[in-house]
Design an enzyme around this catalytic site. Structure first.
Site, mmCIF file in Angstrom:
data_model
loop_
_atom_site.group_PDB
_atom_site.id
_atom_site.type_symbol
_atom_site.label_atom_id
_atom_site.label_comp_id
_atom_site.label_asym_id
_atom_site.label_seq_id
_atom_site.Cartn_x
_atom_site.Cartn_y
_atom_site.Cartn_z
ATOM 1 N N ARG A 108 2.320 -7.116 -4.789
ATOM 2 C CA ARG A 108 1.234 -6.806 -3.835
ATOM 3 C C ARG A 108 0.418 -5.595 -4.271
ATOM 4 O O ARG A 108 -0.763 -5.474 -3.937
ATOM 5 C CB ARG A 108 1.828 -6.599 -2.429
ATOM 6 C CG ARG A 108 0.780 -6.563 -1.291
ATOM 7 C CD ARG A 108 1.448 -6.582 0.071
ATOM 8 N NE ARG A 108 0.523 -6.712 1.194
ATOM 9 C CZ ARG A 108 0.184 -5.705 2.004
ATOM 10 N NH1 ARG A 108 0.700 -4.506 1.836
ATOM 11 N NH2 ARG A 108 -0.657 -5.914 3.002
ATOM 12 N N ILE A 140 -6.497 -6.587 3.538
ATOM 13 C CA ILE A 140 -5.425 -7.449 3.047
ATOM 14 C C ILE A 140 -4.463 -7.574 4.227
ATOM 15 O O ILE A 140 -4.138 -6.584 4.879
ATOM 16 C CB ILE A 140 -4.736 -6.870 1.777
ATOM 17 C CG1 ILE A 140 -3.569 -7.756 1.308
ATOM 18 C CG2 ILE A 140 -4.245 -5.442 1.975
ATOM 19 C CD1 ILE A 140 -2.988 -7.317 -0.057
ATOM 20 N N SER A 141 -4.041 -8.799 4.540
ATOM 21 C CA SER A 141 -3.231 -9.024 5.732
ATOM 22 C C SER A 141 -1.858 -8.363 5.622
ATOM 23 O O SER A 141 -1.360 -8.093 4.530
ATOM 24 C CB SER A 141 -3.040 -10.523 5.964
ATOM 25 O OG SER A 141 -4.271 -11.193 5.975
ATOM 26 N N GLN A 142 -1.270 -8.142 6.786
ATOM 27 C CA GLN A 142 0.095 -7.589 6.863
ATOM 28 C C GLN A 142 1.077 -8.585 6.234
ATOM 29 O O GLN A 142 0.990 -9.789 6.495
ATOM 30 C CB GLN A 142 0.417 -7.412 8.349
ATOM 31 C CG GLN A 142 1.784 -6.883 8.632
ATOM 32 C CD GLN A 142 2.123 -6.973 10.122
ATOM 33 O OE1 GLN A 142 1.331 -7.477 10.923
ATOM 34 N NE2 GLN A 142 3.294 -6.478 10.462
#
Ligand code: SAH
Length: 220
Positions: free
Chosen positions: A40, A66-68
């Site tokens: 990530r 950026i999503s969790q």
């Protein structure tokens, strides 16, 4: 095949901690394995790298996030992928969710409306060797009809309702997972397309940036 990590890199400890926590919440081995393989830190801006394995969304520029990781795991798991699917993703953003899908599905077609993000995501995905993921700049219609139909569709931005044009791009028995609600607050839902009907299941509250354009919200 993507770059794998042997546990000796700088992020190994933080990554392992996040994966252990996700394992408690998402009982889906394919998803957990995919999330432990994708770095990530390469999808977040350099100044946010130390936070790459915190379980929270992070800014990626141009007002987007950026999503969790938990949300990525939940949405991916909800698609019920077996490995043979062609998946459509709306909202490439950083490309991190694209990589997770590419780890599991046969092919991923991802569309993004902001050219800078699409370009950057493409570079990272290429660098990691994801030959089964393509990123397109979105056009006049929502989605990517020319690549369809898809067995699964994931929308990474909040929609006011289930978009008809995406239901059309979804194959029979296909699943679509998306946040639906107001511009700032939504509920995650899974829609399954059946011969005479569409089944909707609620998966919980969430907060995404708005889906912009046709069948969605205006730019501002
Ligand atoms: N899952 C992504 C999150 C992306 S944020 C990640 O983890 O990085 C949502 C993205 O959807 C934003 O980049 C935004 O520009 C994009 N977007 C919004 N409306 C869109 C549309 N109609 N078509 C394609 N992309 C869209």
């Amino acid at each position: 095949m993507a770059l794998t990590h042997d546990g000796t890199d700088d992020y190994a400890v933080a990554r392992a901690r996040l994966i252990a926590s996700l394992k408690q919440q998402i009982r889906d081995d394919r998803v957990i394995k995919a999330m432990s393989r994708v770095p990530r830190e390469l999808f977040v801006p350099p100044e946010a790298r130390l936070l790459a394995y915190d379980d929270r969304p992070l800014p990626i520029g141009w007002g987007q996030t950026i999503s969790q990781p938990f949300m990525i795991a939940l949405m991916t798991s909800a698609l019920r992928l077996t490995g043979s699917e062609k998946v459509l993703e709306i909202g490439t953003g950083s490309g991190y969710q694209t990589a997770i899908l590419a780890e599991i599905a046969r092919k991923v077609v991802s569309v993004e409306r902001l050219s800078e993000l699409a370009e950057r995501a493409r570079l990272v995905l290429d660098r990691l060797g994801y030959t089964n993921a393509e990123v397109h700049l979105s056009g006049a219609t929502l989605g990517w009809p020319q690549g369809g139909p898809y067995q699964a569709i994931l929308i990474a931005a909040g929609a006011p309702r289930v978009p008809d044009s995406l239901l059309e791009q979804l194959e029979l028995h296909g699943r679509m997972v998306l946040p639906v609600g107001s511009r700032h607050d939504q509920e995650l839902i899974r829609v399954t397309k059946l011969p005479a009907t569409v089944v909707t299941e609620r998966l919980g509250g969430c907060r995404f940036v708005p889906l912009i354009g046709p069948e969605a919200w205006d730019e501002d």
